[in-house]
Design a protein around this motif. Structure first.
Motif, short mmCIF file in Angstrom:
data_model
loop_
_atom_site.label_atom_id
_atom_site.label_comp_id
_atom_site.label_asym_id
_atom_site.label_seq_id
_atom_site.Cartn_x
_atom_site.Cartn_y
_atom_site.Cartn_z
N ILE A 56 0.85 -1.19 0.00
CA ILE A 56 0.00 0.00 0.00
C ILE A 56 0.89 1.24 0.00
CG2 ILE A 56 -1.91 1.20 1.12
CD1 ILE A 56 -2.59 -1.65 0.23
N TYR A 57 0.91 1.95 -1.12
CA TYR A 57 1.64 3.22 -1.22
C TYR A 57 0.75 4.40 -0.87
CZ TYR A 57 5.43 0.66 -3.49
OH TYR A 57 6.45 -0.23 -3.76
N ALA A 58 -0.53 4.26 -1.13
CA ALA A 58 -1.47 5.34 -0.81
C ALA A 58 -2.86 4.76 -0.63
CB ALA A 58 -1.47 6.40 -1.91
N PHE A 59 -3.53 5.23 0.40
CA PHE A 59 -4.96 4.94 0.61
C PHE A 59 -5.51 6.11 1.39
CE2 PHE A 59 -8.83 3.06 2.15
CZ PHE A 59 -9.20 2.19 1.14
N ASN A 60 -5.77 7.19 0.68
CA ASN A 60 -6.09 8.48 1.30
C ASN A 60 -7.52 8.88 0.98
OD1 ASN A 60 -3.35 8.62 2.10
ND2 ASN A 60 -2.80 9.52 0.11
N ILE A 66 -16.39 12.80 -0.26
CA ILE A 66 -15.49 11.66 -0.08
C ILE A 66 -14.85 11.29 -1.42
CG2 ILE A 66 -15.28 9.30 0.71
CD1 ILE A 66 -15.92 11.29 2.89
N PHE A 67 -13.54 11.50 -1.51
CA PHE A 67 -12.76 11.07 -2.66
C PHE A 67 -11.63 10.17 -2.16
CE2 PHE A 67 -14.72 14.96 -4.11
CZ PHE A 67 -15.10 14.65 -5.42
N LEU A 68 -11.37 9.11 -2.90
CA LEU A 68 -10.37 8.13 -2.47
C LEU A 68 -9.23 8.07 -3.48
CD1 LEU A 68 -9.51 5.83 -0.57
CD2 LEU A 68 -10.94 4.27 -1.93
N THR A 69 -8.01 8.22 -2.96
CA THR A 69 -6.81 8.07 -3.79
C THR A 69 -6.07 6.81 -3.34
OG1 THR A 69 -6.56 10.44 -4.19
CG2 THR A 69 -4.59 9.10 -4.41
N THR A 70 -5.85 5.92 -4.29
CA THR A 70 -5.28 4.61 -3.97
C THR A 70 -4.11 4.31 -4.90
OG1 THR A 70 -7.54 3.88 -3.47
CG2 THR A 70 -5.86 2.17 -3.62
N ASN A 71 -3.06 3.72 -4.34
CA ASN A 71 -1.92 3.25 -5.13
C ASN A 71 -1.40 1.97 -4.46
OD1 ASN A 71 0.23 2.87 -6.80
ND2 ASN A 71 1.26 4.78 -6.34
N LEU A 92 -6.34 -9.61 -19.83
CA LEU A 92 -6.70 -9.63 -18.42
C LEU A 92 -6.55 -8.23 -17.84
CD1 LEU A 92 -4.88 -12.86 -17.14
CD2 LEU A 92 -7.25 -12.64 -17.88
N ASP A 93 -7.62 -7.71 -17.27
CA ASP A 93 -7.60 -6.43 -16.56
C ASP A 93 -7.67 -6.71 -15.07
OD1 ASP A 93 -7.47 -4.57 -18.67
OD2 ASP A 93 -9.60 -4.87 -19.10
N VAL A 94 -6.80 -6.07 -14.30
CA VAL A 94 -6.82 -6.21 -12.85
C VAL A 94 -7.13 -4.84 -12.24
CG1 VAL A 94 -4.30 -5.91 -12.70
CG2 VAL A 94 -5.54 -6.97 -10.80
N TYR A 95 -7.95 -4.84 -11.20
CA TYR A 95 -8.34 -3.59 -10.55
C TYR A 95 -8.77 -3.90 -9.12
CZ TYR A 95 -12.95 -5.34 -11.95
OH TYR A 95 -14.06 -6.13 -12.15
N ALA A 96 -8.95 -2.84 -8.32
CA ALA A 96 -9.36 -2.99 -6.92
C ALA A 96 -10.77 -2.45 -6.73
CB ALA A 96 -8.39 -2.29 -5.99
N VAL A 126 -2.04 -1.01 -9.26
CA VAL A 126 -3.40 -0.56 -9.51
C VAL A 126 -3.57 0.75 -8.74
CG1 VAL A 126 -4.41 -2.81 -9.99
CG2 VAL A 126 -4.28 -2.03 -7.63
N TYR A 127 -4.13 1.75 -9.39
CA TYR A 127 -4.22 3.05 -8.74
C TYR A 127 -5.44 3.82 -9.23
CZ TYR A 127 -2.27 4.51 -13.21
OH TYR A 127 -2.07 4.70 -14.56
N GLY A 128 -5.88 4.74 -8.36
CA GLY A 128 -6.97 5.64 -8.72
C GLY A 128 -6.78 6.96 -7.98
N ASN A 129 -6.90 8.06 -8.70
CA ASN A 129 -6.69 9.39 -8.12
C ASN A 129 -8.01 10.12 -7.92
OD1 ASN A 129 -3.81 9.24 -8.10
ND2 ASN A 129 -3.78 9.67 -10.29
N SER A 130 -8.31 10.44 -6.68
CA SER A 130 -9.52 11.21 -6.33
C SER A 130 -10.77 10.59 -6.94
CB SER A 130 -9.37 12.67 -6.78
OG SER A 130 -8.28 13.28 -6.12
#
Length: 211
Positions: A56-60, A66-71, A92-96, A126-130
């Motif tokens: 886990i590099y980011a889970f903010n 509510i916005f979630l930033t994940t890396n 194959l697509d991988v996501y959280a 896998v990552y998502g910004n805001s």
């Protein structure tokens, strides 16, 4: 008509019957072989997946909206349990996801062929910004943050083909779901080690696979 002519006709008739019997028998054997081949193609043992770890590099979470930033970097292993059937992983697509909501962009895994009893390992980010969190999940996310643990699901969605000898089947849908409890907000749970400013969780979690 002489007895000789009758005997000749009987012999021709018996020969024709033998040819017909051989043709019918050959056709039945061919049909049975095709059915057996189709059974092999349509009923192979599905691959198994294991989620080895997640870093886990980011889970903010930002508020009031509510916005979630994940890396997250994951290590995912797939094994082909078949002795005589190979597997093509075409796309194959991988996501959280969190409680059913996708929280990262899909990451495309490299296409590969998996031979008999082979193991393939991927280590994608896998990552998502805001990413806006659905309002009905906001309270649950806040509670999980306060508790310091969160259940995320690493999912794989794609297409595979089976290979038997030189025959390659059509594409089949593959769906994999790997649940993982991880710590957030600095909380350490289970087997975890610090990796710089990130936290790596040793999971070795079996995944549910549908084909």
């Amino acid at each position: 008509m002489s007895a000789k002519d009758c005997g000749h006709h009987d012999e021709e008739r018996h020969k024709l019957h033998r040819h017909l019997f051989a043709a019918v028998l050959g056709f039945i054997i061919l049909v049975l072989f095709i059915i057996f081949l189709i059974w092999l193609i349509l009923r192979p043992t599905k691959p198994s997946f294991i989620l080895h770890d997640a870093t886990i590099y980011a889970f903010n979470v930002s508020s009031p909206n509510i916005f979630l930033t994940t890396n997250i970097q994951i290590t995912l292993a797939s094994r082909n349990p078949n002795n005589k059937i190979g597997i093509y992983y075409d796309k194959l697509d991988v996501y959280a996801t969190y409680r059913g909501q996708q929280i990262t962009l899909p990451t495309l895994l490299p296409s590969t062929y998996q031979g008999h009893k082979d193991v393939t390992i991927w280590s994608p980010f896998v990552y998502g910004n805001s990413v806006p969190v659905a309002p009905f999940l906001s309270e649950s996310l806040n509670q999980d943050q306060m508790a310091g643990t969160v259940l995320i699901n690493i999912k794989v969605d794609g297409r595979i083909r089976w290979k038997v000898g030189t025959f390659i089947s059509g594409k089949y849908h593959l769906y994999v779901n790997c649940p993982a409890y991880v710590g957030v907000g600095g909380k350490v749970i289970g087997n975890s080690i610090a990796v710089g400013s990130a936290m790596k969780y040793q999971l070795v979690q079996n995944c549910h696979v549908d084909v």
